[in-house]
Design a protein around this motif. Structure first.
Motif, mmCIF file in Angstrom:
data_model
loop_
_atom_site.group_PDB
_atom_site.id
_atom_site.type_symbol
_atom_site.label_atom_id
_atom_site.label_comp_id
_atom_site.label_asym_id
_atom_site.label_seq_id
_atom_site.Cartn_x
_atom_site.Cartn_y
_atom_site.Cartn_z
ATOM 1 N N ALA A 14 -1.643 -1.252 -12.465
ATOM 2 C CA ALA A 14 -0.876 -0.715 -11.346
ATOM 3 C C ALA A 14 -1.156 0.788 -11.196
ATOM 4 O O ALA A 14 -1.233 1.506 -12.191
ATOM 5 C CB ALA A 14 0.610 -0.953 -11.565
ATOM 6 N N GLY A 15 -1.320 1.204 -9.949
ATOM 7 C CA GLY A 15 -1.668 2.587 -9.673
ATOM 8 C C GLY A 15 -3.160 2.841 -9.590
ATOM 9 O O GLY A 15 -3.580 3.924 -9.151
ATOM 10 N N GLY A 16 -3.942 1.865 -9.998
ATOM 11 C CA GLY A 16 -5.390 2.020 -9.986
ATOM 12 C C GLY A 16 -6.001 1.720 -8.629
ATOM 13 O O GLY A 16 -5.298 1.487 -7.637
ATOM 14 N N SER A 17 -7.335 1.737 -8.607
ATOM 15 C CA SER A 17 -8.080 1.560 -7.359
ATOM 16 C C SER A 17 -9.192 0.543 -7.529
ATOM 17 O O SER A 17 -9.723 0.359 -8.636
ATOM 18 C CB SER A 17 -8.692 2.903 -6.917
ATOM 19 O OG SER A 17 -7.707 3.865 -6.663
ATOM 20 N N LEU A 18 -9.531 -0.096 -6.434
ATOM 21 C CA LEU A 18 -10.691 -0.967 -6.355
ATOM 22 C C LEU A 18 -11.318 -0.794 -4.973
ATOM 23 O O LEU A 18 -10.609 -0.484 -4.004
ATOM 24 C CB LEU A 18 -10.314 -2.435 -6.544
ATOM 25 C CG LEU A 18 -10.018 -2.943 -7.946
ATOM 26 C CD1 LEU A 18 -9.524 -4.382 -7.892
ATOM 27 C CD2 LEU A 18 -11.242 -2.839 -8.845
ATOM 28 N N ARG A 19 -12.608 -1.040 -4.904
ATOM 29 C CA ARG A 19 -13.296 -1.032 -3.624
ATOM 30 C C ARG A 19 -13.971 -2.378 -3.425
ATOM 31 O O ARG A 19 -14.868 -2.751 -4.193
ATOM 32 C CB ARG A 19 -14.348 0.066 -3.571
ATOM 33 C CG ARG A 19 -14.967 0.257 -2.192
ATOM 34 C CD ARG A 19 -16.221 1.080 -2.291
ATOM 35 N NE ARG A 19 -16.670 1.589 -1.000
ATOM 36 C CZ ARG A 19 -17.906 1.998 -0.761
ATOM 37 N NH1 ARG A 19 -18.820 1.972 -1.722
ATOM 38 N NH2 ARG A 19 -18.236 2.459 0.434
ATOM 39 N N LEU A 20 -13.522 -3.091 -2.430
ATOM 40 C CA LEU A 20 -14.121 -4.371 -2.100
ATOM 41 C C LEU A 20 -15.230 -4.180 -1.078
ATOM 42 O O LEU A 20 -15.132 -3.318 -0.204
ATOM 43 C CB LEU A 20 -13.068 -5.327 -1.533
ATOM 44 C CG LEU A 20 -11.823 -5.571 -2.379
ATOM 45 C CD1 LEU A 20 -10.946 -6.611 -1.707
ATOM 46 C CD2 LEU A 20 -12.171 -5.970 -3.790
ATOM 47 N N SER A 21 -16.252 -4.989 -1.194
ATOM 48 C CA SER A 21 -17.351 -4.982 -0.240
ATOM 49 C C SER A 21 -17.527 -6.389 0.321
ATOM 50 O O SER A 21 -17.245 -7.374 -0.360
ATOM 51 C CB SER A 21 -18.654 -4.541 -0.916
ATOM 52 O OG SER A 21 -18.547 -3.243 -1.423
ATOM 53 N N CYS A 22 -18.017 -6.448 1.531
ATOM 54 C CA CYS A 22 -18.323 -7.734 2.158
ATOM 55 C C CYS A 22 -19.645 -7.571 2.891
ATOM 56 O O CYS A 22 -19.725 -6.813 3.872
ATOM 57 C CB CYS A 22 -17.220 -8.143 3.109
ATOM 58 S SG CYS A 22 -17.603 -9.600 4.115
ATOM 59 N N LYS A 65 -0.558 0.481 4.690
ATOM 60 C CA LYS A 65 -0.788 1.770 5.330
ATOM 61 C C LYS A 65 -0.614 2.902 4.327
ATOM 62 O O LYS A 65 0.343 2.949 3.579
ATOM 63 C CB LYS A 65 0.157 1.950 6.510
ATOM 64 C CG LYS A 65 -0.203 1.104 7.722
ATOM 65 C CD LYS A 65 0.752 1.346 8.882
ATOM 66 C CE LYS A 65 0.363 0.498 10.092
ATOM 67 N NZ LYS A 65 1.322 0.679 11.216
ATOM 68 N N GLY A 66 -1.603 3.777 4.328
ATOM 69 C CA GLY A 66 -1.566 4.910 3.422
ATOM 70 C C GLY A 66 -2.150 4.616 2.050
ATOM 71 O O GLY A 66 -2.373 5.538 1.263
ATOM 72 N N ARG A 67 -2.407 3.346 1.756
ATOM 73 C CA ARG A 67 -2.966 2.988 0.448
ATOM 74 C C ARG A 67 -4.372 2.409 0.566
ATOM 75 O O ARG A 67 -5.220 2.654 -0.290
ATOM 76 C CB ARG A 67 -2.061 1.978 -0.259
ATOM 77 C CG ARG A 67 -0.662 2.468 -0.530
ATOM 78 C CD ARG A 67 0.072 1.507 -1.466
ATOM 79 N NE ARG A 67 0.222 0.175 -0.899
ATOM 80 C CZ ARG A 67 -0.188 -0.943 -1.515
ATOM 81 N NH1 ARG A 67 -0.754 -0.884 -2.702
ATOM 82 N NH2 ARG A 67 -0.003 -2.126 -0.938
ATOM 83 N N PHE A 68 -4.614 1.608 1.585
ATOM 84 C CA PHE A 68 -5.910 0.947 1.779
ATOM 85 C C PHE A 68 -6.639 1.584 2.949
ATOM 86 O O PHE A 68 -6.018 2.018 3.927
ATOM 87 C CB PHE A 68 -5.714 -0.539 2.076
ATOM 88 C CG PHE A 68 -5.178 -1.363 0.946
ATOM 89 C CD1 PHE A 68 -4.731 -0.795 -0.244
ATOM 90 C CD2 PHE A 68 -5.121 -2.742 1.053
ATOM 91 C CE1 PHE A 68 -4.232 -1.563 -1.279
ATOM 92 C CE2 PHE A 68 -4.635 -3.539 0.038
ATOM 93 C CZ PHE A 68 -4.186 -2.941 -1.130
ATOM 94 N N THR A 69 -7.962 1.584 2.860
ATOM 95 C CA THR A 69 -8.801 2.088 3.940
ATOM 96 C C THR A 69 -9.937 1.108 4.201
ATOM 97 O O THR A 69 -10.689 0.771 3.270
ATOM 98 C CB THR A 69 -9.393 3.460 3.599
ATOM 99 O OG1 THR A 69 -8.335 4.381 3.323
ATOM 100 C CG2 THR A 69 -10.224 3.992 4.756
ATOM 101 N N TYR A 80 -16.071 -2.536 4.034
ATOM 102 C CA TYR A 80 -15.444 -2.166 2.765
ATOM 103 C C TYR A 80 -13.914 -2.154 2.899
ATOM 104 O O TYR A 80 -13.374 -1.965 3.992
ATOM 105 C CB TYR A 80 -15.904 -0.776 2.334
ATOM 106 C CG TYR A 80 -17.406 -0.627 2.237
ATOM 107 C CD1 TYR A 80 -18.140 -0.074 3.279
ATOM 108 C CD2 TYR A 80 -18.096 -1.039 1.091
ATOM 109 C CE1 TYR A 80 -19.515 0.065 3.197
ATOM 110 C CE2 TYR A 80 -19.472 -0.903 1.006
ATOM 111 C CZ TYR A 80 -20.171 -0.353 2.070
ATOM 112 O OH TYR A 80 -21.533 -0.223 1.981
ATOM 113 N N LEU A 81 -13.277 -2.314 1.769
ATOM 114 C CA LEU A 81 -11.832 -2.111 1.700
ATOM 115 C C LEU A 81 -11.563 -1.295 0.445
ATOM 116 O O LEU A 81 -11.668 -1.807 -0.672
ATOM 117 C CB LEU A 81 -11.078 -3.434 1.655
ATOM 118 C CG LEU A 81 -9.561 -3.308 1.723
ATOM 119 C CD1 LEU A 81 -9.129 -2.794 3.107
ATOM 120 C CD2 LEU A 81 -8.875 -4.641 1.410
ATOM 121 N N GLN A 82 -11.250 -0.041 0.639
ATOM 122 C CA GLN A 82 -10.870 0.842 -0.466
ATOM 123 C C GLN A 82 -9.378 0.677 -0.697
ATOM 124 O O GLN A 82 -8.577 0.910 0.222
ATOM 125 C CB GLN A 82 -11.203 2.293 -0.135
ATOM 126 C CG GLN A 82 -10.776 3.275 -1.206
ATOM 127 C CD GLN A 82 -11.565 3.119 -2.495
ATOM 128 O OE1 GLN A 82 -12.772 2.964 -2.468
ATOM 129 N NE2 GLN A 82 -10.860 3.166 -3.627
#
Length: 126
Positions: A14-22, A65-69, A80-82
């Motif tokens: 929790a609190g971490g980050s991932l970047r998804l790609s498609c 909103k404010g967390r994912f880009t 991408y989904l950051q």
């Protein structure tokens, strides 16, 4: 037929980050609206974010909103989904989807998309 392949999922605290790609296997990727959805066990698939074909229009579900880009690179046929500030409730299989109609609306309904990837699992531990 358009193939979409997601990657980048995994286990994160929790609190971490991932970047998804498609990645899309199509020469007309730049004409597609792309979306991200997610589905947790026992729940319906829900909308996360969408981006228009040249990236000028973006729409997010309120809970991200404010967390994912969401972003895209049309030269690489990739969207991408950051995901930042991840929460345990973000745990789900994440799917990318393509809408080939080149018409912009909020695109937050699954039926508006024509092609889907196989999904990538995101697990957020508390």
């Amino acid at each position: 037929q358009v193939q979409l392949v997601e990657s980048g999922g995994g286990l994160v605290q929790a609190g971490g980050s991932l970047r998804l790609s498609c990645a899309a296997s199509t020469r007309t990727f730049s004409t597609y609206t792309m979306g991200w959805f997610r589905q947790a066990p026992g729940k319906e698939r829900e909308f996360v974010a969408a981006i228009s074909w040249i990236g000028t229009r973006i729409y997010y579900a309120d809970f991200v909103k404010g967390r994912f880009t969401i972003s895209r690179d049309n030269a690489k046929n990739t969207v991408y989904l950051q995901m930042n500030s991840l929460k345990p409730e973000d745990t789900a299989a994440y799917y990318c989807a393509a809408d080939v109609t080149q018409t912009w609306a909020t695109k937050d309904q699954a039926y508006e998309y024509d092609y889907w990837g196989q999904g990538t699992q995101v697990t957020v531990s508390s």
